[in-house]
Design an enzyme around this catalytic site. Structure first.
Site, mmCIF file in Angstrom:
data_model
loop_
_atom_site.group_PDB
_atom_site.id
_atom_site.type_symbol
_atom_site.label_atom_id
_atom_site.label_comp_id
_atom_site.label_asym_id
_atom_site.label_seq_id
_atom_site.Cartn_x
_atom_site.Cartn_y
_atom_site.Cartn_z
ATOM 1 N N ARG A 61 0.804 -1.227 0.000
ATOM 2 C CA ARG A 61 0.000 0.000 0.000
ATOM 3 C C ARG A 61 0.833 1.271 0.000
ATOM 4 O O ARG A 61 0.331 2.337 -0.334
ATOM 5 C CB ARG A 61 -0.994 -0.046 1.165
ATOM 6 N N GLU A 98 0.657 -5.844 13.326
ATOM 7 C CA GLU A 98 -0.547 -6.014 14.150
ATOM 8 C C GLU A 98 -1.107 -7.427 14.017
ATOM 9 O O GLU A 98 -1.669 -7.964 14.966
ATOM 10 C CB GLU A 98 -1.609 -4.968 13.754
HETATM 11 O O1 PRP Z 1 2.813 -0.551 11.772
HETATM 12 P P1 PRP Z 1 2.670 -2.020 11.511
HETATM 13 O O2 PRP Z 1 2.086 -2.776 12.659
HETATM 14 O O3 PRP Z 1 3.937 -2.615 11.025
HETATM 15 O O4 PRP Z 1 1.581 -2.180 10.358
HETATM 16 C C1 PRP Z 1 1.499 -1.344 9.233
HETATM 17 C C2 PRP Z 1 1.704 -2.100 7.959
HETATM 18 O O5 PRP Z 1 0.655 -3.070 7.785
HETATM 19 C C3 PRP Z 1 0.089 -2.912 6.490
HETATM 20 O O6 PRP Z 1 0.752 -3.664 5.526
HETATM 21 P P2 PRP Z 1 0.597 -5.228 5.325
HETATM 22 O O7 PRP Z 1 1.794 -5.895 5.947
HETATM 23 O O8 PRP Z 1 -0.745 -5.678 5.778
HETATM 24 O O9 PRP Z 1 0.794 -5.420 3.777
HETATM 25 P P3 PRP Z 1 0.079 -4.804 2.459
HETATM 26 O O10 PRP Z 1 0.459 -3.332 2.384
HETATM 27 O O11 PRP Z 1 0.716 -5.588 1.375
HETATM 28 O O12 PRP Z 1 -1.402 -4.988 2.568
HETATM 29 C C4 PRP Z 1 0.264 -1.444 6.190
HETATM 30 O O13 PRP Z 1 0.183 -1.169 4.814
HETATM 31 C C5 PRP Z 1 1.632 -1.164 6.760
HETATM 32 O O14 PRP Z 1 2.665 -1.505 5.845
HETATM 33 N N1 ADE Z 2 -5.825 -2.168 11.402
HETATM 34 C C1 ADE Z 2 -5.169 -2.093 10.243
HETATM 35 N N2 ADE Z 2 -5.809 -1.722 9.111
HETATM 36 C C2 ADE Z 2 -5.153 -1.657 7.932
HETATM 37 N N3 ADE Z 2 -3.848 -1.939 7.789
HETATM 38 C C3 ADE Z 2 -3.181 -2.318 8.889
HETATM 39 N N4 ADE Z 2 -1.894 -2.666 9.077
HETATM 40 C C4 ADE Z 2 -1.735 -2.985 10.372
HETATM 41 N N5 ADE Z 2 -2.868 -2.843 11.047
HETATM 42 C C5 ADE Z 2 -3.797 -2.414 10.144
#
Ligand code: PRP
Ligand code: ADE
Length: 175
Positions: A61, A98
């Site tokens: 993202r 998370e």
């Molecule tokens: O602060 P944190 O606890 O590390 O979480 C935040 C991360 O989680 C999500 O990515 P995700 O790993 O779900 O991957 P994606 O972007 O491919 O959906 C979001 O886009 C951040 O990169």
């Molecule tokens: N609650 C949440 N929603 C979307 N992206 C996340 N990445 C980590 N926690 C998230």
């Protein structure tokens, strides 16, 4: 105001990807081109006093707004990807987030020594992802200039976790 427009547009999805998580779904933002333009401009405006040589966006993202932010700032964009996707020699960092754990990596020649790197992602939760990204950048002898997010989930204390790195944390919408 940009914060209320973001909050009106983002969708909460309960119990995704695991029970108990309230997932902030930003895909509705992408259906609104005017909002996308305004978000990119607002991200750049927050950074007007920060010296930035490169924007690093985190898969996946962080790739949605990272390249347009870099273009607006007139600096290069580099991708930080989940493990196994980049073709050339890489360096890696593993971390918890998370709802699980992951490994990210970047090309070992992605940055020049001393470059000031803005780390951009869509959302700050626990901070695990951007701490790992910071370690990659420091491993390449570059410097983290600041952190930039569209959303921060402040109740998960990511900002506290980023404090030791000493950089400003910017976000457009906080929960
Ligand atoms: O602060 P944190 O606890 O590390 O979480 C935040 C991360 O989680 C999500 O990515 P995700 O790993 O779900 O991957 P994606 O972007 O491919 O959906 C979001 O886009 C951040 O990169
Ligand atoms: N609650 C949440 N929603 C979307 N992206 C996340 N990445 C980590 N926690 C998230």
């Amino acid at each position: 105001m940009i914060e209320s427009r973001i909050k009106q547009t983002v969708r909460d999805v309960h119990d995704f990807p695991t029970p108990g998580i309230i997932f902030k779904d930003i895909t509705p933002i992408l259906k609104d081109p005017a909002l996308c333009i305004d978000i990119t401009a607002a991200l750049a405006r927050q950074l007007s006093n920060v010296e930035i040589d490169v924007v690093a966006g985190i898969e996946s993202r962080g790739f949605l707004f990272g390249p347009s932010l870099a273009q607006l700032l007139n600096v290069p964009f580099i991708p930080i990807r989940k493990a196994g996707k980049l073709p050339y020699k890489t360096i890696q960092e593993s971390y918890d987030l998370e709802y699980g754990s992951a490994t990210i990596e970047c090309h070992q020649d992605a940055l020049l020594k001393g470059q000031r790197v803005l780390i951009h992602d869509d959302l700050l939760a626990t901070g695990g992802t951007v701490v790992a990204a910071s370690k990659l950048i420091m491993h390449m002898e570059a410097t983290v200039a600041a952190y930039s997010f569209i959303i921060s989930l402040d109740f998960l204390n990511g900002r506290t976790r980023l404090k030791p790195y000493g950089n400003e944390v910017f976000s457009l919408a906080s929960y």
